[in-house]
Motif scaffolding. Sequence first.
Motif, PDB file in Angstrom:
ATOM      1  N   PRO A   1     -19.371  27.959  72.774  1.00  0.00           N
ATOM      2  CA  PRO A   1     -20.545  27.122  73.004  1.00  0.00           C
ATOM      3  C   PRO A   1     -21.363  27.728  74.123  1.00  0.00           C
ATOM      4  N   MET A   2     -22.620  27.998  73.854  1.00  0.00           N
ATOM      5  CA  MET A   2     -23.440  28.623  74.885  1.00  0.00           C
ATOM      6  C   MET A   2     -24.886  28.188  74.749  1.00  0.00           C
ATOM      7  N   SER A   3     -25.549  28.112  75.885  1.00  0.00           N
ATOM      8  CA  SER A   3     -26.984  27.905  75.892  1.00  0.00           C
ATOM      9  C   SER A   3     -27.645  29.232  75.554  1.00  0.00           C
ATOM     10  N   VAL A   4     -28.570  29.201  74.617  1.00  0.00           N
ATOM     11  CA  VAL A   4     -29.231  30.425  74.198  1.00  0.00           C
ATOM     12  C   VAL A   4     -30.134  30.931  75.319  1.00  0.00           C
ATOM     13  N   TYR A   5     -30.019  32.197  75.642  1.00  0.00           N
ATOM     14  CA  TYR A   5     -30.861  32.787  76.675  1.00  0.00           C
ATOM     15  C   TYR A   5     -32.251  33.088  76.123  1.00  0.00           C
ATOM     16  N   VAL A   6     -33.269  32.718  76.866  1.00  0.00           N
ATOM     17  CA  VAL A   6     -34.620  33.190  76.621  1.00  0.00           C
ATOM     18  C   VAL A   6     -34.922  34.172  77.740  1.00  0.00           C
ATOM     19  N   ASP A   7     -34.976  35.465  77.424  1.00  0.00           N
ATOM     20  CA  ASP A   7     -35.032  36.514  78.441  1.00  0.00           C
ATOM     21  C   ASP A   7     -36.410  37.144  78.438  1.00  0.00           C
TER      22      ASP A   7
ATOM     23  N   MET B   1     -21.631  20.393  78.840  1.00  0.00           N
ATOM     24  CA  MET B   1     -21.995  20.195  77.449  1.00  0.00           C
ATOM     25  C   MET B   1     -21.261  21.168  76.538  1.00  0.00           C
ATOM     26  N   SER B   2     -21.040  22.383  77.029  1.00  0.00           N
ATOM     27  CA  SER B   2     -20.335  23.383  76.230  1.00  0.00           C
ATOM     28  C   SER B   2     -18.903  22.955  75.944  1.00  0.00           C
ATOM     29  N   VAL B   3     -18.241  22.387  76.941  1.00  0.00           N
ATOM     30  CA  VAL B   3     -16.872  21.906  76.727  1.00  0.00           C
ATOM     31  C   VAL B   3     -16.878  20.779  75.689  1.00  0.00           C
ATOM     32  N   ARG B   4     -17.880  19.913  75.745  1.00  0.00           N
ATOM     33  CA  ARG B   4     -17.993  18.854  74.739  1.00  0.00           C
ATOM     34  C   ARG B   4     -18.148  19.455  73.334  1.00  0.00           C
ATOM     35  N   ALA B   5     -19.001  20.475  73.241  1.00  0.00           N
ATOM     36  CA  ALA B   5     -19.199  21.103  71.940  1.00  0.00           C
ATOM     37  C   ALA B   5     -17.914  21.760  71.448  1.00  0.00           C
ATOM     38  N   ALA B   6     -17.176  22.399  72.354  1.00  0.00           N
ATOM     39  CA  ALA B   6     -15.926  23.056  71.972  1.00  0.00           C
ATOM     40  C   ALA B   6     -14.906  22.059  71.464  1.00  0.00           C
ATOM     41  N   SER B   7     -14.934  20.847  72.005  1.00  0.00           N
ATOM     42  CA  SER B   7     -13.918  19.861  71.646  1.00  0.00           C
ATOM     43  C   SER B   7     -14.066  19.346  70.231  1.00  0.00           C
ATOM     44  N   THR B   8     -15.172  19.679  69.541  1.00  0.00           N
ATOM     45  CA  THR B   8     -15.323  19.235  68.164  1.00  0.00           C
ATOM     46  C   THR B   8     -14.492  20.069  67.190  1.00  0.00           C
ATOM     47  N   PHE B   9     -13.905  21.169  67.680  1.00  0.00           N
ATOM     48  CA  PHE B   9     -13.069  22.013  66.837  1.00  0.00           C
ATOM     49  C   PHE B   9     -11.600  21.652  67.025  1.00  0.00           C
ATOM     50  N   ALA B  10     -10.871  21.628  65.936  1.00  0.00           N
ATOM     51  CA  ALA B  10      -9.433  21.374  66.025  1.00  0.00           C
ATOM     52  C   ALA B  10      -8.784  22.459  66.876  1.00  0.00           C
ATOM     53  N   ASP B  11      -7.818  22.060  67.720  1.00  0.00           N
ATOM     54  CA  ASP B  11      -7.279  22.999  68.703  1.00  0.00           C
ATOM     55  C   ASP B  11      -6.511  24.150  68.078  1.00  0.00           C
ATOM     56  N   ASN B  12      -6.044  24.023  66.847  1.00  0.00           N
ATOM     57  CA  ASN B  12      -5.283  25.115  66.227  1.00  0.00           C
ATOM     58  C   ASN B  12      -6.182  26.093  65.488  1.00  0.00           C
ATOM     59  N   THR B  13      -7.521  25.947  65.631  1.00  0.00           N
ATOM     60  CA  THR B  13      -8.427  26.848  64.925  1.00  0.00           C
ATOM     61  C   THR B  13      -9.020  27.915  65.832  1.00  0.00           C
ATOM     62  N   PHE B  14      -8.665  27.931  67.105  1.00  0.00           N
ATOM     63  CA  PHE B  14      -9.217  28.957  67.980  1.00  0.00           C
ATOM     64  C   PHE B  14      -8.217  29.281  69.086  1.00  0.00           C
ATOM     65  N   ASN B  15      -8.414  30.458  69.696  1.00  0.00           N
ATOM     66  CA  ASN B  15      -7.506  30.937  70.737  1.00  0.00           C
ATOM     67  C   ASN B  15      -7.996  30.659  72.150  1.00  0.00           C
ATOM     68  N   LEU B  16      -9.307  30.649  72.344  1.00  0.00           N
ATOM     69  CA  LEU B  16      -9.839  30.410  73.684  1.00  0.00           C
ATOM     70  C   LEU B  16     -11.275  29.927  73.591  1.00  0.00           C
TER      71      LEU B  16
END
Length: 469
Positions: free
Chosen positions: A305-311, A376-391
Amino acid sequence: MITRLTPQDASFYRLESSSNPIHIGSLAILQNTSPDATGQVLDYERLIDLVESRLPLVPRYRRKVREIPLALGRPVWVEDSRFDISYHIRRSALPGPGSDEQLYDLVARLASRPLDQGRPLWEMYLIEGLADGRSAVFTKSHSALVDGDTALEIGHVILDNSPLPRELADDAWRAPREPSDVELLAGALSQLAAQPGEAYEVVRDAGSNAFGVVRGTRMAVRAAANAVRAATSGAPDSPLNARTSRSRRFDVVRTDLEDYRTIRRHFDCSINDTVLAVVTGALRNWLLSRNEALVESTNLRAVVPMSVYVDGDNQLTPASEVSSFLIDLPVGEPNPTMRLSHISHATEATARQRRGVRARTLVHLAGFAPASLHAMSVRAASTFADNTFNLVITNAPGPQTAMYIGGARMLEMYPVSPLLRNQTLSFGLTSYDGQVFYGLNADRDAMADIDVLAASVHESMEELLGACL
Protein backbone atom coordinates in the motif's frame (compact mmCIF):
# COMPACT_ATOMS: atom_id res chain seq x y z
CA MET A 1 -19.37 13.99 21.99
CA ILE A 2 -20.15 10.31 21.44
CA THR A 3 -19.55 8.64 18.07
CA ARG A 4 -19.50 4.97 17.15
CA LEU A 5 -16.36 3.35 15.85
CA THR A 6 -16.61 2.32 12.24
CA PRO A 7 -16.55 -1.44 11.62
CA GLN A 8 -12.91 -1.17 10.57
CA ASP A 9 -11.94 0.95 13.58
CA ALA A 10 -13.72 -1.47 15.92
CA SER A 11 -11.94 -4.48 14.47
CA PHE A 12 -8.56 -2.78 14.73
CA TYR A 13 -9.34 -1.98 18.35
CA ARG A 14 -10.22 -5.61 19.11
CA LEU A 15 -7.27 -6.94 17.16
CA GLU A 16 -4.77 -5.62 19.71
CA SER A 17 -2.86 -8.26 21.65
CA SER A 18 0.33 -8.39 23.68
CA SER A 19 2.24 -9.90 20.76
CA ASN A 20 0.58 -7.77 18.06
CA PRO A 21 0.37 -4.11 19.04
CA ILE A 22 -1.50 -2.38 16.21
CA HIS A 23 -0.15 1.13 16.48
CA ILE A 24 1.59 3.33 13.95
CA GLY A 25 4.93 4.64 15.12
CA SER A 26 6.83 7.69 13.92
CA LEU A 27 10.37 8.67 14.89
CA ALA A 28 11.60 12.22 14.27
CA ILE A 29 15.24 13.10 15.00
CA LEU A 30 15.78 16.79 15.74
CA GLN A 31 18.68 19.22 15.83
CA ASN A 32 18.08 20.77 19.23
CA THR A 33 21.18 22.82 20.01
CA SER A 34 20.57 26.10 18.22
CA PRO A 35 17.91 28.31 19.76
CA ASP A 36 15.08 29.39 17.49
CA ALA A 37 13.86 32.97 17.05
CA THR A 38 12.28 32.88 20.51
CA GLY A 39 15.58 31.99 22.16
CA GLN A 40 14.35 28.57 23.28
CA VAL A 41 15.02 24.92 22.49
CA LEU A 42 12.52 22.10 22.54
CA ASP A 43 12.26 20.73 26.06
CA TYR A 44 9.56 18.65 27.76
CA GLU A 45 7.46 21.59 28.92
CA ARG A 46 7.57 23.24 25.53
CA LEU A 47 6.57 20.01 23.80
CA ILE A 48 3.56 19.68 26.11
CA ASP A 49 2.53 23.26 25.37
CA LEU A 50 2.93 22.69 21.63
CA VAL A 51 0.90 19.48 21.54
CA GLU A 52 -1.78 20.89 23.83
CA SER A 53 -2.21 23.89 21.52
CA ARG A 54 -2.63 21.58 18.49
CA LEU A 55 -5.05 19.06 20.01
CA PRO A 56 -8.11 20.96 18.67
CA LEU A 57 -6.89 19.96 15.20
CA VAL A 58 -6.99 16.25 16.17
CA PRO A 59 -9.93 16.04 18.59
CA ARG A 60 -9.93 12.24 18.64
CA TYR A 61 -6.67 12.38 20.61
CA ARG A 62 -8.73 13.45 23.64
CA ARG A 63 -11.22 10.60 23.22
CA LYS A 64 -11.08 7.07 24.48
CA VAL A 65 -12.93 3.93 23.52
CA ARG A 66 -15.83 2.63 25.61
CA GLU A 67 -17.44 -0.76 25.08
CA ILE A 68 -21.23 -1.02 24.94
CA PRO A 69 -22.64 -3.12 27.82
CA LEU A 70 -23.69 -6.62 26.77
CA ALA A 71 -21.83 -6.01 23.48
CA LEU A 72 -25.00 -4.56 21.94
CA GLY A 73 -23.18 -2.58 19.33
CA ARG A 74 -19.76 -1.37 18.28
CA PRO A 75 -17.68 0.56 20.83
CA VAL A 76 -17.90 4.34 20.89
CA TRP A 77 -15.51 7.27 21.12
CA VAL A 78 -16.17 9.41 24.19
CA GLU A 79 -14.37 12.44 25.58
CA ASP A 80 -11.97 11.36 28.34
CA SER A 81 -13.13 13.13 31.49
CA ARG A 82 -9.75 12.54 33.17
CA PHE A 83 -7.61 13.44 30.17
CA ASP A 84 -4.06 14.10 31.37
CA ILE A 85 -1.65 15.21 28.69
CA SER A 86 1.35 14.50 30.91
CA TYR A 87 0.32 10.82 30.88
CA HIS A 88 0.49 10.73 27.09
CA ILE A 89 3.63 12.84 26.62
CA ARG A 90 6.56 11.24 28.36
CA ARG A 91 10.22 11.95 28.81
CA SER A 92 13.14 9.61 28.32
CA ALA A 93 16.88 10.09 28.14
CA LEU A 94 19.78 8.09 26.80
CA PRO A 95 23.03 7.92 28.78
CA GLY A 96 24.90 10.76 27.07
CA PRO A 97 26.26 10.98 24.59
CA GLY A 98 23.58 8.60 23.35
CA SER A 99 24.28 6.68 20.15
CA ASP A 100 21.89 6.01 17.32
CA GLU A 101 21.96 2.31 18.15
CA GLN A 102 20.81 3.05 21.71
CA LEU A 103 17.99 5.15 20.28
CA TYR A 104 16.84 2.34 18.00
CA ASP A 105 16.91 -0.14 20.89
CA LEU A 106 14.72 2.22 22.92
CA VAL A 107 12.29 2.66 20.03
CA ALA A 108 12.07 -1.13 19.66
CA ARG A 109 11.16 -1.48 23.36
CA LEU A 110 8.59 1.32 23.16
CA ALA A 111 7.07 -0.11 19.97
CA SER A 112 6.69 -3.50 21.68
CA ARG A 113 4.29 -2.19 24.32
CA PRO A 114 0.54 -2.10 23.63
CA LEU A 115 -1.27 1.14 24.38
CA ASP A 116 -3.49 1.57 27.44
CA GLN A 117 -7.02 0.91 26.20
CA GLY A 118 -8.50 2.73 29.18
CA ARG A 119 -7.20 6.07 27.86
CA PRO A 120 -6.91 7.85 24.49
CA LEU A 121 -4.89 5.54 22.28
CA TRP A 122 -1.63 7.40 21.82
CA GLU A 123 1.71 8.17 23.45
CA MET A 124 4.55 10.56 22.65
CA TYR A 125 8.12 10.42 23.97
CA LEU A 126 10.69 13.19 24.04
CA ILE A 127 14.03 11.35 23.96
CA GLU A 128 16.97 13.45 25.10
CA GLY A 129 20.70 12.82 25.35
CA LEU A 130 21.52 11.98 21.72
CA ALA A 131 25.03 12.85 20.57
CA ASP A 132 25.73 16.09 18.68
CA GLY A 133 23.01 18.06 20.42
CA ARG A 134 20.16 16.05 18.96
CA SER A 135 16.92 14.84 20.48
CA ALA A 136 14.08 12.70 19.16
CA VAL A 137 10.31 12.53 19.33
CA PHE A 138 8.73 9.09 19.08
CA THR A 139 4.95 8.89 18.67
CA LYS A 140 2.62 5.89 18.85
CA SER A 141 -0.97 6.16 17.58
CA HIS A 142 -3.37 3.21 17.48
CA SER A 143 -4.53 2.22 14.01
CA ALA A 144 -8.12 2.61 15.18
CA LEU A 145 -7.39 6.25 15.97
CA VAL A 146 -6.16 7.42 12.56
CA ASP A 147 -8.04 7.04 9.28
CA GLY A 148 -6.22 9.78 7.34
CA ASP A 149 -9.43 11.48 6.24
CA THR A 150 -11.56 12.56 9.17
CA ALA A 151 -8.89 11.76 11.78
CA LEU A 152 -5.21 12.59 11.23
CA GLU A 153 -2.07 11.41 13.00
CA ILE A 154 -0.76 13.97 15.47
CA GLY A 155 2.51 14.37 13.56
CA HIS A 156 0.48 16.21 10.95
CA VAL A 157 -0.26 19.07 13.29
CA ILE A 158 2.86 19.51 15.43
CA LEU A 159 5.14 20.12 12.44
CA ASP A 160 5.73 23.65 11.18
CA ASN A 161 7.55 24.89 8.10
CA SER A 162 9.48 27.54 10.02
CA PRO A 163 11.25 27.74 13.40
CA LEU A 164 8.45 29.95 14.68
CA PRO A 165 5.45 27.72 15.53
CA ARG A 166 2.23 28.99 13.99
CA GLU A 167 -0.29 30.55 16.34
CA LEU A 168 -3.69 28.97 16.87
CA ALA A 169 -6.79 30.21 18.63
CA ASP A 170 -7.01 29.40 22.32
CA ASP A 171 -8.57 26.03 23.07
CA ALA A 172 -11.76 26.23 25.15
CA TRP A 173 -11.97 22.47 25.70
CA ARG A 174 -13.08 21.30 29.13
CA ALA A 175 -13.27 17.73 30.34
CA PRO A 176 -16.93 16.71 30.08
CA ARG A 177 -18.87 14.19 32.10
CA GLU A 178 -18.56 10.72 30.62
CA PRO A 179 -21.72 8.78 29.79
CA SER A 180 -22.68 6.01 32.16
CA ASP A 181 -23.01 2.40 31.09
CA VAL A 182 -26.79 2.80 31.28
CA GLU A 183 -26.67 5.75 28.90
CA LEU A 184 -24.44 3.85 26.47
CA LEU A 185 -26.78 0.87 26.60
CA ALA A 186 -29.82 3.07 26.01
CA GLY A 187 -28.15 4.68 23.04
CA ALA A 188 -27.25 1.31 21.56
CA LEU A 189 -30.83 0.04 21.97
CA SER A 190 -32.15 3.17 20.28
CA GLN A 191 -29.72 2.61 17.41
CA LEU A 192 -30.87 -1.00 17.01
CA ALA A 193 -34.51 0.10 17.04
CA ALA A 194 -33.83 2.72 14.36
CA GLN A 195 -31.71 0.36 12.22
CA PRO A 196 -32.82 -3.24 12.83
CA GLY A 197 -30.34 -4.52 10.26
CA GLU A 198 -27.51 -3.78 12.67
CA ALA A 199 -28.78 -6.52 14.97
CA TYR A 200 -27.19 -9.01 12.56
CA GLU A 201 -23.81 -7.35 13.12
CA VAL A 202 -24.21 -7.62 16.90
CA VAL A 203 -25.08 -11.32 16.73
CA ARG A 204 -22.27 -12.06 14.31
CA ASP A 205 -19.63 -10.23 16.35
CA ALA A 206 -20.69 -12.07 19.49
CA GLY A 207 -19.51 -15.32 17.93
CA SER A 208 -16.45 -14.09 16.07
CA ASN A 209 -12.85 -13.54 17.07
CA ALA A 210 -12.85 -10.12 15.35
CA PHE A 211 -9.61 -10.79 13.53
CA GLY A 212 -10.91 -9.90 10.03
CA VAL A 213 -10.17 -6.20 10.22
CA VAL A 214 -12.96 -5.12 7.87
CA ARG A 215 -15.43 -7.93 8.36
CA GLY A 216 -19.01 -6.88 8.83
CA THR A 217 -19.45 -4.65 5.83
CA ARG A 218 -20.26 -5.54 2.26
CA MET A 219 -17.23 -3.59 1.10
CA ALA A 220 -15.03 -5.77 3.28
CA VAL A 221 -16.50 -8.98 1.91
CA ARG A 222 -15.79 -7.83 -1.64
CA ALA A 223 -12.27 -6.79 -0.64
CA ALA A 224 -11.52 -10.18 0.88
CA ALA A 225 -12.91 -11.98 -2.17
CA ASN A 226 -10.83 -9.85 -4.51
CA ALA A 227 -7.73 -10.49 -2.43
CA VAL A 228 -8.21 -14.26 -2.61
CA ARG A 229 -8.69 -14.09 -6.37
CA ALA A 230 -5.62 -11.88 -6.74
CA ALA A 231 -3.48 -14.46 -4.99
CA THR A 232 -3.89 -17.64 -7.00
CA SER A 233 -1.90 -19.47 -4.38
CA GLY A 234 -0.75 -18.87 -0.85
CA ALA A 235 2.32 -16.82 -0.15
CA PRO A 236 5.66 -18.57 -0.76
CA ASP A 237 7.36 -20.20 2.22
CA SER A 238 9.61 -17.67 3.86
CA PRO A 239 11.44 -16.93 7.14
CA LEU A 240 9.40 -13.71 7.13
CA ASN A 241 6.30 -15.57 8.31
CA ALA A 242 6.12 -16.98 11.81
CA ARG A 243 4.31 -16.46 15.07
CA THR A 244 5.49 -13.18 16.54
CA SER A 245 6.84 -12.66 20.03
CA ARG A 246 6.17 -9.73 22.36
CA SER A 247 9.44 -7.96 21.53
CA ARG A 248 10.68 -6.05 18.52
CA ARG A 249 13.89 -4.94 16.85
CA PHE A 250 14.18 -1.67 14.97
CA ASP A 251 16.76 -0.42 12.50
CA VAL A 252 16.95 2.34 9.93
CA VAL A 253 18.46 3.12 6.55
CA ARG A 254 19.19 6.57 5.10
CA THR A 255 19.35 6.98 1.32
CA ASP A 256 19.36 9.92 -1.13
CA LEU A 257 16.20 10.69 -3.08
CA GLU A 258 18.27 11.79 -6.07
CA ASP A 259 19.59 8.21 -6.46
CA TYR A 260 16.02 6.98 -6.99
CA ARG A 261 15.43 9.74 -9.50
CA THR A 262 18.62 8.77 -11.36
CA ILE A 263 17.45 5.17 -11.66
CA ARG A 264 13.95 6.28 -12.63
CA ARG A 265 15.23 8.48 -15.44
CA HIS A 266 17.66 5.85 -16.76
CA PHE A 267 15.14 3.01 -16.88
CA ASP A 268 12.02 5.11 -17.58
CA CYS A 269 10.08 3.72 -14.63
CA SER A 270 8.39 5.18 -11.57
CA ILE A 271 10.01 6.05 -8.26
CA ASN A 272 7.72 3.48 -6.65
CA ASP A 273 9.11 0.80 -8.96
CA THR A 274 12.64 1.87 -8.05
CA VAL A 275 11.86 1.65 -4.34
CA LEU A 276 10.47 -1.87 -4.73
CA ALA A 277 13.50 -2.94 -6.77
CA VAL A 278 15.85 -1.68 -4.04
CA VAL A 279 13.84 -3.52 -1.37
CA THR A 280 13.81 -6.68 -3.51
CA GLY A 281 17.57 -6.64 -3.94
CA ALA A 282 18.03 -6.09 -0.21
CA LEU A 283 15.77 -9.04 0.62
CA ARG A 284 17.67 -11.20 -1.88
CA ASN A 285 21.05 -10.36 -0.32
CA TRP A 286 19.66 -10.95 3.17
CA LEU A 287 18.23 -14.36 2.21
CA LEU A 288 21.56 -15.35 0.68
CA SER A 289 23.31 -14.34 3.92
CA ARG A 290 21.05 -16.88 5.65
CA ASN A 291 21.98 -19.58 3.13
CA GLU A 292 18.40 -19.76 1.90
CA ALA A 293 18.06 -21.75 -1.32
CA LEU A 294 17.18 -19.34 -4.14
CA VAL A 295 16.46 -20.20 -7.74
CA GLU A 296 15.66 -17.74 -10.51
CA SER A 297 11.92 -18.22 -10.03
CA THR A 298 11.93 -17.61 -6.26
CA ASN A 299 9.57 -14.82 -5.23
CA LEU A 300 8.39 -13.12 -2.07
CA ARG A 301 4.87 -11.74 -2.13
CA ALA A 302 4.40 -8.27 -0.71
CA VAL A 303 1.28 -6.30 -0.05
CA VAL A 304 2.24 -2.82 -1.14
CA PRO A 305 0.00 0.00 0.00
CA MET A 306 1.54 3.27 -1.04
CA SER A 307 0.64 6.84 -1.81
CA VAL A 308 1.40 7.49 -5.45
CA TYR A 309 4.24 9.96 -5.90
CA VAL A 310 3.71 12.99 -8.09
CA ASP A 311 7.30 13.99 -8.87
CA GLY A 312 7.90 17.37 -10.41
CA ASP A 313 9.86 20.55 -9.81
CA ASN A 314 11.93 18.70 -7.17
CA GLN A 315 8.82 18.33 -5.02
CA LEU A 316 7.06 15.10 -4.12
CA THR A 317 3.36 15.34 -3.32
CA PRO A 318 0.80 12.64 -2.53
CA ALA A 319 -2.04 11.73 -4.84
CA SER A 320 -5.58 11.79 -3.47
CA GLU A 321 -5.62 8.18 -2.39
CA VAL A 322 -3.52 5.35 -1.02
CA SER A 323 -3.49 2.35 -3.33
CA SER A 324 -2.96 -1.24 -2.27
CA PHE A 325 -1.95 -4.28 -4.30
CA LEU A 326 -0.18 -7.62 -4.12
CA ILE A 327 3.07 -7.99 -6.01
CA ASP A 328 5.63 -10.77 -6.34
CA LEU A 329 9.17 -9.57 -5.66
CA PRO A 330 11.68 -11.54 -7.80
CA VAL A 331 14.29 -12.19 -5.10
CA GLY A 332 15.64 -15.15 -7.08
CA GLU A 333 16.65 -12.97 -10.04
CA PRO A 334 20.39 -12.18 -9.81
CA ASN A 335 20.34 -9.32 -12.34
CA PRO A 336 19.24 -5.98 -10.80
CA THR A 337 18.06 -4.63 -14.16
CA MET A 338 15.83 -7.67 -14.68
CA ARG A 339 14.47 -7.34 -11.13
CA LEU A 340 13.42 -3.77 -11.87
CA SER A 341 11.91 -4.78 -15.22
CA HIS A 342 9.85 -7.55 -13.60
CA ILE A 343 8.59 -5.17 -10.93
CA SER A 344 7.75 -2.41 -13.42
CA HIS A 345 5.68 -4.79 -15.55
CA ALA A 346 4.00 -6.26 -12.48
CA THR A 347 2.95 -2.90 -11.05
CA GLU A 348 1.62 -1.82 -14.43
CA ALA A 349 -0.39 -5.05 -14.77
CA THR A 350 -1.90 -4.72 -11.31
CA ALA A 351 -2.78 -1.03 -11.64
CA ARG A 352 -6.40 -1.83 -12.47
CA GLN A 353 -6.74 -4.03 -9.37
CA ARG A 354 -5.51 -1.49 -6.84
CA ARG A 355 -7.83 -0.63 -4.00
CA GLY A 356 -7.83 3.04 -3.18
CA VAL A 357 -8.30 4.60 0.23
CA ARG A 358 -9.26 8.25 0.01
CA ALA A 359 -6.97 10.87 1.51
CA ARG A 360 -8.86 14.06 0.74
CA THR A 361 -7.87 15.74 3.99
CA LEU A 362 -4.17 15.04 3.54
CA VAL A 363 -3.66 16.62 0.15
CA HIS A 364 -5.10 19.95 1.25
CA LEU A 365 -2.71 20.37 4.18
CA ALA A 366 0.43 22.40 3.72
CA GLY A 367 3.59 20.80 5.04
CA PHE A 368 1.96 17.39 5.24
CA ALA A 369 3.52 14.66 7.34
CA PRO A 370 3.46 11.08 6.09
CA ALA A 371 2.44 9.32 9.32
CA SER A 372 -1.25 9.50 8.41
CA LEU A 373 -0.47 7.98 5.01
CA HIS A 374 1.36 5.11 6.70
CA ALA A 375 -1.64 4.57 8.98
CA MET A 376 -3.90 4.39 5.95
CA SER A 377 -1.47 2.00 4.27
CA VAL A 378 -1.68 -0.43 7.18
CA ARG A 379 -5.48 -0.28 6.92
CA ALA A 380 -5.26 -1.06 3.22
CA ALA A 381 -2.87 -3.96 3.87
CA SER A 382 -5.26 -5.46 6.41
CA THR A 383 -7.84 -6.15 3.69
CA PHE A 384 -5.67 -9.04 2.47
CA ALA A 385 -5.79 -12.43 4.15
CA ASP A 386 -2.60 -12.91 6.17
CA ASN A 387 -1.62 -16.15 4.40
CA THR A 388 -1.53 -14.45 0.99
CA PHE A 389 1.58 -12.34 1.49
CA ASN A 390 5.00 -12.44 3.14
CA LEU A 391 5.51 -8.83 4.20
CA VAL A 392 4.10 -5.30 4.06
CA ILE A 393 5.94 -2.40 2.43
CA THR A 394 4.48 1.05 3.13
CA ASN A 395 5.78 4.02 1.21
CA ALA A 396 4.70 7.63 1.73
CA PRO A 397 6.16 10.92 0.52
CA GLY A 398 6.96 13.61 3.03
CA PRO A 399 7.78 17.31 2.68
CA GLN A 400 10.88 18.17 0.67
CA THR A 401 11.71 21.30 2.67
CA ALA A 402 12.92 21.58 6.26
CA MET A 403 10.26 21.14 8.94
CA TYR A 404 10.35 22.01 12.64
CA ILE A 405 8.85 20.78 15.90
CA GLY A 406 8.65 23.53 18.47
CA GLY A 407 11.52 25.40 16.79
CA ALA A 408 13.83 22.36 16.54
CA ARG A 409 14.70 21.40 12.98
CA MET A 410 13.75 17.86 11.99
CA LEU A 411 16.74 16.08 10.49
CA GLU A 412 15.30 12.62 9.85
CA MET A 413 11.90 10.94 10.03
CA TYR A 414 11.27 7.19 10.16
CA PRO A 415 8.01 5.25 10.07
CA VAL A 416 7.56 2.35 12.49
CA SER A 417 4.82 0.24 10.96
CA PRO A 418 3.21 -2.54 13.01
CA LEU A 419 3.58 -6.25 12.33
CA LEU A 420 0.38 -7.89 11.17
CA ARG A 421 -0.33 -11.43 12.30
CA ASN A 422 2.43 -13.90 11.43
CA GLN A 423 4.50 -11.14 9.81
CA THR A 424 8.00 -10.85 11.25
CA LEU A 425 9.05 -7.76 9.28
CA SER A 426 7.56 -4.51 8.04
CA PHE A 427 9.28 -2.05 5.71
CA GLY A 428 8.25 1.60 6.06
CA LEU A 429 9.69 4.30 3.81
CA THR A 430 9.33 8.07 4.00
CA SER A 431 10.94 10.73 1.83
CA TYR A 432 11.88 14.03 3.46
CA ASP A 433 14.06 16.97 2.50
CA GLY A 434 15.93 15.17 -0.28
CA GLN A 435 16.36 11.82 1.45
CA VAL A 436 14.44 8.55 1.74
CA PHE A 437 14.34 7.07 5.24
CA TYR A 438 13.63 3.39 5.89
CA GLY A 439 12.22 2.16 9.18
CA LEU A 440 12.58 -1.61 9.64
CA ASN A 441 10.36 -2.99 12.39
CA ALA A 442 10.87 -6.69 13.07
CA ASP A 443 10.15 -9.46 15.52
CA ARG A 444 13.01 -9.77 17.99
CA ASP A 445 13.21 -13.58 17.96
CA ALA A 446 12.86 -14.07 14.21
CA MET A 447 15.09 -11.21 13.02
CA ALA A 448 18.27 -11.17 15.08
CA ASP A 449 20.10 -10.18 11.86
CA ILE A 450 18.05 -7.05 11.13
CA ASP A 451 21.34 -5.11 10.75
CA VAL A 452 22.31 -7.38 7.85
CA LEU A 453 19.05 -6.53 6.06
CA ALA A 454 19.60 -2.82 6.69
CA ALA A 455 23.10 -3.00 5.19
CA SER A 456 21.68 -4.93 2.24
CA VAL A 457 19.55 -1.92 1.26
CA HIS A 458 22.73 0.05 0.46
CA GLU A 459 24.16 -2.92 -1.45
CA SER A 460 21.00 -3.16 -3.54
CA MET A 461 21.04 0.56 -4.29
CA GLU A 462 24.67 0.35 -5.42
CA GLU A 463 23.77 -2.53 -7.75
CA LEU A 464 21.03 -0.50 -9.43
CA LEU A 465 23.15 2.64 -9.70
CA GLY A 466 25.94 0.56 -11.20
CA ALA A 467 23.51 -0.70 -13.83
CA CYS A 468 22.90 2.93 -14.88
CA LEU A 469 26.53 3.45 -15.93
